[in-house]
Enzyme design. Structure first.
Site, PDB file in Angstrom:
ATOM      1  N   TYR A   1      -8.793   1.789   1.041  1.00 33.89           N
ATOM      2  CA  TYR A   1      -9.516   1.213   2.168  1.00 33.89           C
ATOM      3  C   TYR A   1     -10.965   1.677   2.262  1.00 33.89           C
ATOM      4  O   TYR A   1     -11.431   2.068   3.320  1.00 33.89           O
ATOM      5  CB  TYR A   1      -8.769   1.531   3.479  1.00 33.89           C
ATOM      6  CG  TYR A   1      -7.465   0.772   3.564  1.00 33.89           C
ATOM      7  CD1 TYR A   1      -7.471  -0.597   3.842  1.00 33.89           C
ATOM      8  CD2 TYR A   1      -6.237   1.390   3.326  1.00 33.89           C
ATOM      9  CE1 TYR A   1      -6.290  -1.315   3.900  1.00 33.89           C
ATOM     10  CE2 TYR A   1      -5.053   0.670   3.374  1.00 33.89           C
ATOM     11  CZ  TYR A   1      -5.097  -0.676   3.664  1.00 33.89           C
ATOM     12  OH  TYR A   1      -3.934  -1.389   3.714  1.00 33.89           O
TER      13      TYR A   1
ATOM     14  N   ASP B   1      12.374   1.155   9.322  1.00 30.26           N
ATOM     15  CA  ASP B   1      11.438   1.711   8.332  1.00 30.26           C
ATOM     16  C   ASP B   1      11.118   3.139   8.763  1.00 30.26           C
ATOM     17  O   ASP B   1      10.283   3.364   9.636  1.00 30.26           O
ATOM     18  CB  ASP B   1      10.184   0.825   8.286  1.00 30.26           C
ATOM     19  CG  ASP B   1       9.100   1.397   7.377  1.00 30.26           C
ATOM     20  OD1 ASP B   1       9.261   2.530   6.891  1.00 30.26           O
ATOM     21  OD2 ASP B   1       8.083   0.701   7.174  1.00 30.26           O
TER      22      ASP B   1
ATOM     23  N   LYS C   1       7.839   8.625   1.257  1.00 29.20           N
ATOM     24  CA  LYS C   1       6.889   9.695   1.591  1.00 29.20           C
ATOM     25  C   LYS C   1       7.448  11.110   1.405  1.00 29.20           C
ATOM     26  O   LYS C   1       7.389  11.649   0.318  1.00 29.20           O
ATOM     27  CB  LYS C   1       6.362   9.498   3.012  1.00 29.20           C
ATOM     28  CG  LYS C   1       5.401   8.313   3.135  1.00 29.20           C
ATOM     29  CD  LYS C   1       4.752   8.299   4.497  1.00 29.20           C
ATOM     30  CE  LYS C   1       3.833   7.115   4.707  1.00 29.20           C
ATOM     31  NZ  LYS C   1       2.497   7.282   4.165  1.00 29.20           N
TER      32      LYS C   1
HETATM   33  N1  PMP Z   1       6.127   2.011   5.968  1.00 26.90           N
HETATM   34  C1  PMP Z   1       5.508   2.920   6.749  1.00 26.90           C
HETATM   35  C2  PMP Z   1       6.037   3.157   8.145  1.00 26.90           C
HETATM   36  C3  PMP Z   1       4.420   3.646   6.273  1.00 26.90           C
HETATM   37  O1  PMP Z   1       3.800   4.536   7.075  1.00 26.90           O
HETATM   38  C4  PMP Z   1       3.970   3.421   4.948  1.00 26.90           C
HETATM   39  C5  PMP Z   1       2.792   4.176   4.355  1.00 26.90           C
HETATM   40  N2  PMP Z   1       1.805   4.567   5.198  1.00 26.90           N
HETATM   41  C6  PMP Z   1       4.641   2.474   4.164  1.00 26.90           C
HETATM   42  C7  PMP Z   1       5.716   1.798   4.708  1.00 26.90           C
HETATM   43  C8  PMP Z   1       4.206   2.176   2.764  1.00 26.90           C
HETATM   44  O2  PMP Z   1       4.486   3.226   1.921  1.00 26.90           O
HETATM   45  P1  PMP Z   1       3.681   3.398   0.552  1.00 26.90           P
HETATM   46  O3  PMP Z   1       2.267   3.696   0.923  1.00 26.90           O
HETATM   47  O4  PMP Z   1       4.379   4.526  -0.137  1.00 26.90           O
HETATM   48  O5  PMP Z   1       3.812   2.106  -0.196  1.00 26.90           O
END
Ligand code: PMP
Length: 429
Positions: free
Chosen positions: A17, A245, A274
């Site tokens: 970004y 998620d 993560k």
């Molecule tokens: N879902 C959520 C709630 C996230 O915070 C993130 C990453 N910030 C993602 C999905 C995407 O994960 P990644 O960056 O590993 O693709």
């Protein structure tokens, strides 16, 4: 690292970004240990970000390093099609054991966004297999689920700039963002617009997808657990799947092992990522129920249509196993509680600062929302000069430090935030 290296970086390498024509400065980092990042010039910065929710045990944890070294020597990678291996089996056993009992089938993928794609595809294939034409997803405004197209299509239209992708990403359904905060008294009227959307589109909705309790990159807001309970009940009643998620919230960050635990609910599909590997390797997991897995498998395709090259990467699985072993020892609970307590004491008084719109704390997450956006380059420089690594965005200055942070280190982070609030150059007018 030479100045030519940095010139090359500026001219040739995208960073997240930021513009390639006028990139924001980047700070060369040469190492990371415990709760500190070391810059090339030797300066050490206390880490307030856990590398975007991931490095929950800090950097260079000996158990994680040992697991990685051992697995690197044995077998860093092997395809997952037609073979299996102990690190993946051990990991999936642990994930099945630590998540709610209904979630018993695990799909391992390479990143959070892919875990979300997998979850959405599972929901679509489930309904296809049942002969129902359900293709829409319902979600909350203010959410964020990743940068791939499926994930973007259910992320907040404003933050993800849906206008850029009009005609390219499917148009899903967005209920208003929850405004009843985590600690507020529950306001039952809040859920009405969500319920109306469900009732209007009940036969078209494949799944509700949301971030439980914490809307992360979409605004760092914490909403009332009753929201989640009501949505769970509604989804059961209407026969709609619920995808949680927990890529950001999973593994203790909010004070519960999983944020769904605040509401005592079980989703039909759960995305993890993560912190799964303690922030060492990229890996994600999408868990679902036996019934959903069976329905998909008995459908027309005969299988789930996904299989990334690095699926179940043994090196990442070994790191994840070590990270989950550390979590199983249980210290995270009091560590997160202590961080929460200190964040409340240090940050909540900033609420009265004229530059501050709102302050909120949940688990090991502290957020100072300012009235005007930060001036990114200046505030980043101010933080680095103060010896801390904090990376705000927009009007949000936030902390989510490694769980092992000491109270002195955390105090350095919170005082750095208080200090920048006094500086005009760190904020847009
Ligand atoms: N879902 C959520 C709630 C996230 O915070 C993130 C990453 N910030 C993602 C999905 C995407 O994960 P990644 O960056 O590993 O693709």
């Amino acid at each position: 690292m030479t100045s030519e290296d940095l010139d090359f970086d500026r001219q040739h390498i995208w960073h997240p970004y930021t513009s390639m024509s006028a990139p924001l400065p980047v700070y060369p980092v040469s190492g990371a240990a415990g709760c500190e990042l070391q810059l090339n010039d030797g300066q050490r910065l206390i880490d307030g970000m856990s590398s975007w929710w991931a490095a929950i045990h800090g950097y260079g944890h000996p158990q994680l390093t040992a697991a990685l070294c051992e697995q690197a020597q044995r077998m860093p990678h092997v395809m997952f099609g037609g073979v299996t291996h102990a690190p993946a089996i051990a990991l999936c056993r642990k994930l099945v054991a630590m998540t709610p009992p209904a979630l018993s089938r695990v799909f391992l993928a390479d990143s959070g966004s892919v875990a979300v794609e997998v979850a959405m595809k599972m929901a679509l294939q489930y309904w296809q297999a049942r002969g129902e034409n359900r293709r829409r997803f319902l979600t909350l405004r203010g959410g964020y689920h990743g940068d791939t197209f499926g994930a973007m299509s259910v992320s907040c239209p404003d933050n993800s700039m849906h206008g850029l992708w009009r005609g390219y990403i499917p148009e899903h359904l967005f209920a208003p963002a929850p405004t009843c905060r985590f600690e507020d008294t529950w306001d039952a009227a809040q859920i009405a617009p969500f319920t109306q959307l469900v009732e209007k589109h009940r036969h078209a909705i494949a799944a509700v997808i949301l971030e439980p309790i914490v809307q992360g990159a979409g605004g760092m807001r914490f909403y009332h657990p009753q929201w989640l309970k009501e949505i769970r009940t509604l989804c059961y009643r209407e026969g709609i799947l619920l995808i949680a998620d927990e890529i950001a919230t999973g593994f203790g960050r909010t004070g519960e092992l999983f944020a769904c635990g605040h509401a005592g609910i079980t989703p039909d599909i759960l995305c993890l990522g993560k912190a799964l590997t303690g922030g060492t390797m990229t890996l994600s997991a999408t868990l679902t129920t036996g019934e959903i897995a069976k329905t998909i498998s008995d459908g027309e395709a005969g299988c789930f249509m996904h299989g990334p090259t690095f699926m179940g990467n043994p090196l990442a699985c070994a790191a994840a196993n070590a990270s989950l072993d550390i979590l199983e020892q249980g210290a995270w609970r009091h560590q997160v509680r202590a961080i929460e307590c200190q964040l409340r004491n240090a940050l909540l008084p900033l609420q009265d600062h004229p530059r501050v719109q709102d302050v909120r704390v949940l688990g090991a997450i502290g957020v100072v929302e300012t009235r005007t956006p930060v001036n990114m380059a200046s505030i980043q420089r101010a933080f680095v000069t103060a010896g801390v690594w904090i990376r705000p965005f927009g009007r949000l200055i936030y902390l989510m430090p490694p769980y092992i942070i000491t109270s002195d280190q955390l105090a350095r982070l919170t005082s750095a935030i208080a200090e920048v609030l006094t500086r005009d150059d760190c904020f847009q007018s």
